[in-house]
Design a protein around this motif. Structure first.
Motif, PDB file in Angstrom:
ATOM      1  N   THR A   1       0.794  -1.271  -0.151  1.00  0.00           N
ATOM      2  CA  THR A   1      -0.068   0.066  -0.109  1.00  0.00           C
ATOM      3  C   THR A   1       0.786   1.118  -0.007  1.00  0.00           C
ATOM      4  O   THR A   1       0.516   2.313  -0.871  1.00  0.00           O
ATOM      5  CB  THR A   1      -1.035  -0.069   1.319  1.00  0.00           C
ATOM      6  OG1 THR A   1      -1.456  -1.196   1.469  1.00  0.00           O
ATOM      7  CG2 THR A   1      -1.920   0.927   0.990  1.00  0.00           C
ATOM      8  N   ALA A   2       2.118   1.318   0.785  1.00  0.00           N
ATOM      9  CA  ALA A   2       2.777   2.472   1.029  1.00  0.00           C
ATOM     10  C   ALA A   2       3.502   2.810  -0.478  1.00  0.00           C
ATOM     11  O   ALA A   2       3.525   3.598  -0.857  1.00  0.00           O
ATOM     12  CB  ALA A   2       3.946   2.158   2.193  1.00  0.00           C
ATOM     13  N   ALA A   3       3.748   1.613  -1.115  1.00  0.00           N
ATOM     14  CA  ALA A   3       4.502   1.708  -2.400  1.00  0.00           C
ATOM     15  C   ALA A   3       3.653   2.307  -3.316  1.00  0.00           C
ATOM     16  O   ALA A   3       4.157   3.257  -4.118  1.00  0.00           O
ATOM     17  CB  ALA A   3       5.082   0.386  -2.868  1.00  0.00           C
ATOM     18  N   ALA A   4       2.417   1.809  -3.307  1.00  0.00           N
ATOM     19  CA  ALA A   4       1.416   2.134  -4.366  1.00  0.00           C
ATOM     20  C   ALA A   4       1.166   3.819  -3.943  1.00  0.00           C
ATOM     21  O   ALA A   4       1.102   4.537  -5.207  1.00  0.00           O
ATOM     22  CB  ALA A   4      -0.007   1.651  -4.186  1.00  0.00           C
ATOM     23  N   GLU A   5       1.062   4.127  -2.954  1.00  0.00           N
ATOM     24  CA  GLU A   5       0.934   5.593  -2.553  1.00  0.00           C
ATOM     25  C   GLU A   5       2.103   6.575  -2.871  1.00  0.00           C
ATOM     26  O   GLU A   5       1.823   7.662  -3.519  1.00  0.00           O
ATOM     27  CB  GLU A   5       0.818   5.685  -0.932  1.00  0.00           C
ATOM     28  CG  GLU A   5       0.620   7.175  -0.445  1.00  0.00           C
ATOM     29  CD  GLU A   5      -0.666   7.647  -0.642  1.00  0.00           C
ATOM     30  OE1 GLU A   5      -0.865   8.893  -0.435  1.00  0.00           O
ATOM     31  OE2 GLU A   5      -1.528   7.038  -1.172  1.00  0.00           O
TER      32      GLU A   5
ATOM     33  N   TYR B   1       4.652   9.999  -6.629  1.00  0.00           N
ATOM     34  CA  TYR B   1       5.914  10.225  -7.622  1.00  0.00           C
ATOM     35  C   TYR B   1       5.169  10.739  -8.952  1.00  0.00           C
ATOM     36  O   TYR B   1       5.590  11.574  -9.603  1.00  0.00           O
ATOM     37  CB  TYR B   1       6.982   9.021  -7.634  1.00  0.00           C
ATOM     38  CG  TYR B   1       7.784   9.019  -6.671  1.00  0.00           C
ATOM     39  CD1 TYR B   1       8.186  10.160  -5.733  1.00  0.00           C
ATOM     40  CD2 TYR B   1       8.361   7.804  -6.491  1.00  0.00           C
ATOM     41  CE1 TYR B   1       9.069  10.057  -4.684  1.00  0.00           C
ATOM     42  CE2 TYR B   1       9.093   7.556  -5.252  1.00  0.00           C
ATOM     43  CZ  TYR B   1       9.514   8.731  -4.589  1.00  0.00           C
ATOM     44  OH  TYR B   1      10.291   8.813  -3.497  1.00  0.00           O
ATOM     45  N   GLN B   2       4.278   9.961  -9.435  1.00  0.00           N
ATOM     46  CA  GLN B   2       3.773  10.392 -10.838  1.00  0.00           C
ATOM     47  C   GLN B   2       2.992  11.729 -10.817  1.00  0.00           C
ATOM     48  O   GLN B   2       3.047  12.585 -11.716  1.00  0.00           O
ATOM     49  CB  GLN B   2       2.569   9.415 -11.001  1.00  0.00           C
ATOM     50  CG  GLN B   2       2.999   7.998 -11.723  1.00  0.00           C
ATOM     51  CD  GLN B   2       2.125   7.050 -11.698  1.00  0.00           C
ATOM     52  OE1 GLN B   2       1.147   7.043 -11.258  1.00  0.00           O
ATOM     53  NE2 GLN B   2       2.406   5.928 -12.689  1.00  0.00           N
ATOM     54  N   GLU B   3       2.307  11.957  -9.581  1.00  0.00           N
ATOM     55  CA  GLU B   3       1.944  13.491  -9.463  1.00  0.00           C
ATOM     56  C   GLU B   3       2.892  14.497  -9.564  1.00  0.00           C
ATOM     57  O   GLU B   3       3.009  15.339 -10.463  1.00  0.00           O
ATOM     58  CB  GLU B   3       0.993  13.570  -8.223  1.00  0.00           C
ATOM     59  CG  GLU B   3       0.049  14.274  -8.230  1.00  0.00           C
ATOM     60  CD  GLU B   3      -0.826  14.106  -6.858  1.00  0.00           C
ATOM     61  OE1 GLU B   3      -0.476  14.644  -5.757  1.00  0.00           O
ATOM     62  OE2 GLU B   3      -1.875  13.358  -6.572  1.00  0.00           O
ATOM     63  N   GLN B   4       4.089  14.344  -9.024  1.00  0.00           N
ATOM     64  CA  GLN B   4       5.279  15.037  -8.818  1.00  0.00           C
ATOM     65  C   GLN B   4       5.617  15.365 -10.413  1.00  0.00           C
ATOM     66  O   GLN B   4       6.290  16.238 -10.871  1.00  0.00           O
ATOM     67  CB  GLN B   4       6.343  14.639  -8.023  1.00  0.00           C
ATOM     68  CG  GLN B   4       5.869  15.018  -6.527  1.00  0.00           C
ATOM     69  CD  GLN B   4       6.937  14.722  -5.532  1.00  0.00           C
ATOM     70  OE1 GLN B   4       8.097  13.886  -5.794  1.00  0.00           O
ATOM     71  NE2 GLN B   4       6.872  14.779  -4.267  1.00  0.00           N
ATOM     72  N   LEU B   5       6.001  14.189 -10.912  1.00  0.00           N
ATOM     73  CA  LEU B   5       6.548  14.125 -12.297  1.00  0.00           C
ATOM     74  C   LEU B   5       5.728  14.816 -13.410  1.00  0.00           C
ATOM     75  O   LEU B   5       6.394  15.705 -13.941  1.00  0.00           O
ATOM     76  CB  LEU B   5       6.667  12.513 -12.601  1.00  0.00           C
ATOM     77  CG  LEU B   5       7.396  12.117 -14.040  1.00  0.00           C
ATOM     78  CD1 LEU B   5       8.848  12.366 -13.586  1.00  0.00           C
ATOM     79  CD2 LEU B   5       7.166  10.780 -14.452  1.00  0.00           C
TER      80      LEU B   5
END
Lengths: 167, 215
Positions: A53-57, A62-66
């Motif tokens: 779950t943490a990894a998915a979060e 990261y995708q958002e930041q990207l």
């Protein structure tokens, strides 16, 4: 072997002793080990789930930041392009102004040179004419009169013949 | 045969029983000496056995059976090793003595009665002898008495027959034809497992009947 005797009682006691020993020596530690393993596996599974779950979060973050970074980069590039365009226009304008200035200067220089050349030429012509006239006339009028005479003549020449022309 | 305080003991059987106990305890100690999260060797074997039996106990006897798990597991291990011991030349199975098998059977059935009284109370315990009709009382008593007898004699007969046949085959068949002996030994190993399993399973089902309210 087939007759029954006190061995029967002894065997029951033997067996119960064995049960007691095994329960203490083997069964309890073994069940504890099994329970421990089960607890451990369950714990590991729970931890794995949490980490997943943490990894998915984290991935989402990261995708958002990207995406954000990409937008920013685009904005920066756009800004830079605009700036470059602007700078280019400025430079061209400056170059044009400089060019015009230089052209004007050159023209002025040329005009001045021409004035000077004309003036020099005029002086030459005056002294040459005086020399020629002196030879032709045979006698010399005083220098001031000479000079005035020729200058007048040339001025008249300028006015009559060369006045309309631009050199 | 030995006599002590007016009681007769089969010393041969007792010795063999102690040997079996020693082997079983040895295996148990060997398997649980270094208990680790990742089992290996003897621990693996014993764990497999124990979990299989505990699963059986859970499914046959329900949650109350867990308290009896050490008894059931010990029963299986003891009878198994005892059955196999007779296959070693020079040794005899404790289970080829009726005293051993009947003793174990009586212990199990006695435990069934005790558990029945504890679980259902005296009234409930006695009441189930006259169910479903009062005139079935003799049949119910015979049924209850036949349980230890069949349980004990079955194991005794199988193991004694196996040992006798080993001796007879040794006499009848010349030593240079070992094939029948080997086949019979292999079969005896199988019979030892099966009989231990049958005794354990039947004990389990008898014991579970003590937990049930009626049947």
């Amino acid at each position: 072997m087939v007759e029954l005797n006190a061995t029967l009682i002894a065997q029951i006691i033997n067996f119960l002793i064995l049960v007691a020993i095994l329960a203490k020596v083997a069964y309890k530690p073994l069940m504890k080990a099994l329970a421990d393993r089960q607890a451990r596996i369950e714990g590991n599974l729970a931890t794995a789930e949490q980490e997943r779950t943490a990894a998915a979060e984290l991935k989402r973050e990261y995708q958002e930041q990207l995406a954000q970074a990409r937008t920013q980069a685009q904005a920066i590039v756009e800004k830079a392009t605009k700036l470059a365009e602007q700078t280019k226009d400025e430079i061209i304008q400056e170059a044009r102004a400089e060019h015009a200035r230089l052209l004007k200067e050159a023209r002025e220089e040329i005009a001045r040179e021409r004035e000077r050349a004309i003036a020099e030429l005029r002086g030459e012509v005056v002294s040459l004419s005086i020399a020629a006239a002196t030879k032709i006339v045979g006698h010399n009028i005083d220098a001031a009169t000479n000079s005035k005479l020729v200058t007048d003549f040339i001025d008249k020449l300028d006015a009559d013949k060369m006045g309309g022309l631009k050199c | 045969m030995a006599h002590l305080a007016g009681l007769a003991f089969n010393m041969d059987t007792l010795m063999m029983t102690w040997l079996v106990m020693a082997i079983v305890i040895g295996i148990a100690v060997l398997a649980t000496r270094r208990l680790s999260l990742v089992p290996s060797g003897w621990q693996n074997l014993l764990e497999m056995l124990v979990t299989a039996l505990v699963d059986q106990i859970d499914s046959v006897m329900g949650s109350k059976g867990r308290a009896l798990a050490p008894l059931i597991i010990t029963l299986f291990l003891f009878i198994l090793i005892a059955n196999w011991l007779g296959l070693v030349p020079g040794l005899t199975s404790p289970t080829s003595d009726l005293n051993t098998t009947l003793g174990l059977a009586l212990m199990v059935i006695g435990l069934v009665q005790v558990l029945g009284i504890i679980h259902k109370g005296i009234g409930g315990y006695l009441g189930h002898f006259i169910q479903p009709f009062w005139w079935l009382l003799p049949i119910n008593i015979i049924e209850e008495l036949s349980k230890p007898l069949t349980l004990g004699f079955r194991l005794f007969g199988n193991i004694l027959a196996g040992e006798i046949l080993i001796v007879i085959l040794g006499v009848l068949v010349p030593m240079w034809i070992p094939i029948p002996n080997i086949i019979w030994l292999g079969f005896s190993v199988f019979v030892g497992v099966v009989q231990a399993f049958i005794f354990t399973m039947l004990s389990m089902s008898y014991l579970s009947s003590a937990f049930k309210d009626s049947h």
